[in-house]
Every structure is written in structure tokens, then in C-alpha cells.
Design a protein around this motif. Structure first.
Motif, PDB file in Angstrom:
ATOM      1  N   VAL A  97       0.839  -1.202   0.000  1.00  0.00           N
ATOM      2  CA  VAL A  97       0.000   0.000   0.000  1.00  0.00           C
ATOM      3  C   VAL A  97       0.875   1.255   0.000  1.00  0.00           C
ATOM      4  O   VAL A  97       0.530   2.263  -0.633  1.00  0.00           O
ATOM      5  CB  VAL A  97      -0.982  -0.021   1.188  1.00  0.00           C
ATOM      6  N   ALA A  98       2.023   1.195   0.655  1.00  0.00           N
ATOM      7  CA  ALA A  98       2.930   2.351   0.678  1.00  0.00           C
ATOM      8  C   ALA A  98       3.460   2.678  -0.719  1.00  0.00           C
ATOM      9  O   ALA A  98       3.854   3.816  -0.988  1.00  0.00           O
ATOM     10  CB  ALA A  98       4.100   2.082   1.634  1.00  0.00           C
ATOM     11  N   GLU A  99       3.452   1.702  -1.625  1.00  0.00           N
ATOM     12  CA  GLU A  99       3.940   1.899  -2.991  1.00  0.00           C
ATOM     13  C   GLU A  99       2.801   2.126  -3.989  1.00  0.00           C
ATOM     14  O   GLU A  99       3.016   2.040  -5.200  1.00  0.00           O
ATOM     15  CB  GLU A  99       4.769   0.688  -3.425  1.00  0.00           C
ATOM     16  N   LEU A 159      -5.242  -2.609 -16.251  1.00  0.00           N
ATOM     17  CA  LEU A 159      -4.898  -3.804 -15.473  1.00  0.00           C
ATOM     18  C   LEU A 159      -3.579  -4.407 -15.954  1.00  0.00           C
ATOM     19  O   LEU A 159      -2.739  -4.802 -15.139  1.00  0.00           O
ATOM     20  CB  LEU A 159      -6.021  -4.836 -15.561  1.00  0.00           C
ATOM     21  N   ASP A 160      -3.377  -4.460 -17.260  1.00  0.00           N
ATOM     22  CA  ASP A 160      -2.158  -5.045 -17.817  1.00  0.00           C
ATOM     23  C   ASP A 160      -0.914  -4.243 -17.449  1.00  0.00           C
ATOM     24  O   ASP A 160       0.189  -4.790 -17.412  1.00  0.00           O
ATOM     25  CB  ASP A 160      -2.260  -5.148 -19.341  1.00  0.00           C
ATOM     26  N   ARG A 164      -1.211  -5.212  -9.449  1.00  0.00           N
ATOM     27  CA  ARG A 164      -2.553  -5.439  -8.919  1.00  0.00           C
ATOM     28  C   ARG A 164      -3.285  -4.110  -8.956  1.00  0.00           C
ATOM     29  O   ARG A 164      -2.699  -3.060  -8.714  1.00  0.00           O
ATOM     30  CB  ARG A 164      -2.519  -5.860  -7.445  1.00  0.00           C
ATOM     31  N   VAL A 165      -4.580  -4.172  -9.219  1.00  0.00           N
ATOM     32  CA  VAL A 165      -5.416  -2.982  -9.170  1.00  0.00           C
ATOM     33  C   VAL A 165      -6.527  -3.243  -8.167  1.00  0.00           C
ATOM     34  O   VAL A 165      -7.217  -4.265  -8.231  1.00  0.00           O
ATOM     35  CB  VAL A 165      -5.981  -2.619 -10.557  1.00  0.00           C
ATOM     36  N   ILE A 179      -1.098  -1.301  -7.046  1.00  0.00           N
ATOM     37  CA  ILE A 179      -0.001  -1.657  -6.155  1.00  0.00           C
ATOM     38  C   ILE A 179       0.899  -2.637  -6.910  1.00  0.00           C
ATOM     39  O   ILE A 179       0.469  -3.239  -7.897  1.00  0.00           O
ATOM     40  CB  ILE A 179      -0.490  -2.295  -4.827  1.00  0.00           C
ATOM     41  N   PRO A 180       2.136  -2.794  -6.461  1.00  0.00           N
ATOM     42  CA  PRO A 180       2.985  -3.808  -7.098  1.00  0.00           C
ATOM     43  C   PRO A 180       2.376  -5.198  -6.912  1.00  0.00           C
ATOM     44  O   PRO A 180       1.626  -5.440  -5.960  1.00  0.00           O
ATOM     45  CB  PRO A 180       4.312  -3.689  -6.347  1.00  0.00           C
TER      46      PRO A 180
END
Length: 188
Positions: A97-99, A159-160, A164-165, A179-180
Motif C-alpha cells: 500500500v505504501a507503494e 490492469l495489464d 494489482r489494481v 499496487i505492485p
């Protein structure tokens, strides 16, 4: 070995968009997680598979966690393991979440939720289960769409482009955040 099931309802505060986002990332990390466990103290061995769902009510996010265990029926041991696993996943979720990257906010009234066929499911899209339309498979069998244009929100290109979305409502907005991708782990 015996196979048995158990479950928990774990409550998280959800009075801010950041709190809801963190809870959804935790759900995403635990849903589908599998562990082969050997207890250090007793040497007991078991395998556990988790599935997760969620509910939201009055500023509280409720993680609905189900465990299917293949091994001796030891509720205390499973509880201790699950607590430890969740603590680690919460730390990972906080780091993810921080990223985060904001992908936009949309009026919630402009978004609708429709069931989608299996070949249109997106495992990289996390939307709260409580938004699923009747009859939709959760967590991946539905998507959010712009009510006027029928275009998915977020769209497949978005999304691609991200690991993660996470898409969720807060107040009168539909918030979309990237997020990553979570790291693959060898859980010991």
C-alpha cells in the motif's frame, strides 16, 4: 490424515479510504494462499488452504476467512499459525500500500457491477465482494463498468500495466489504485 474446515471473522477499521485499501490488500494476499506446516514444538504436520471473502458494515471491514486443513484436528495450533501468517501478510500489505499509485476516482453513481464469464475474469483486479451482483462468482466473477459507456473501469489496458489494481467505494467515490504485484513466497 483427516480433512477438516474452520473459519473466522476478522474485523478491521474501515473509516478511511486507506483503511479499506489495506484490508482489501490483506484479503487479496490470504485468498488462495496454501501452506505446508510443521510445528516446531510438536513436529505436527498439516497443510492449510485459505479462502477469503469480505463484508462491510458501518465503518468496519470484516474479513471472512475459511481454512481447509489436511492433517490432525488441532484448533489451537491452527489458530496460532493463522495469527502468525496474518501478521506477516499485514506487514506485506502495508508495504504494498505504501507503494500505491492512484489511478483515479469516479462518482460511485456512474459505476455499475456486472457478472462476467470465466474467460473475462481478472485475477489482478481486487473489488470488494459486497459489490458483487446476485449470482456472480466472488471474488473474480464480476467487474465494474462505466454505467453510461459499458466500458470496464478500470479497463484491461490499465490492469495489464500494473501488478494489482484495487477498486473500491469510499463515500460517494469509486477509487482505483495500483499496487505492485505481491511477491511469490515459499512459506515456512
Amino acid at each position: 490424515m483427516a480433512t477438516w474446515n474452520t473459519g473466522w471473522e476478522i474485523e478491521f477499521p474501515a473509516t478511511t479510504a486507506d483503511e479499506i485499501l489495506l484490508a482489501l490488500v490483506i484479503r487479496d494476499l490470504i485468498h488462495g494462499a496454501s501452506f505446508d506446516v510443521e510445528a516446531e514444538e510438536t513436529g505436527a504436520e498439516f497443510a492449510v488452504d485459505y479462502t477469503a471473502g469480505d463484508e462491510f458494515e458501518g465503518g468496519t471491514y470484516r474479513l471472512l476467512l475459511v481454512a481447509e486443513i489436511d492433517g490432525p484436528e488441532d484448533a489451537a495450533l491452527l489458530q496460532a499459525f493463522t495469527e502468525q501468517a496474518l501478521e506477516e501478510l499485514i506487514e506485506e500489505a502495508e508495504a504494498l500500500v505504501a507503494e500505491r499509485t492512484s489511478l483515479g476516482e469516479f462518482p460511485l453513481s456512474d459505476v455499475r457491477f456486472d457478472a462476467v464469464p470465466e474467460d473475462e475474469e481478472r485475477w489482478d483486479l481486487v473489488i470488494p465482494d459486497w459489490l458483487a451482483p446476485d449470482g456472480a462468482e466472488v471474488p473474480f466473477g464480476f467487474r465494474s463498468f462505466d454505467a453510461a459507456s459499458d466500458v470496464p473501469v478500470p479497463d484491461n489496458a490499465t490492469l495489464d500495466a500494473h501488478g494489482r489494481v484495487i477498486a473500491f467505494p469510499f463515500e460517494d467515490q469509486f477509487i482505483v489504485v495500483a499496487i505492485p504485484a505481491p511477491q511469490e513466497h515459499d512459506h515456512d
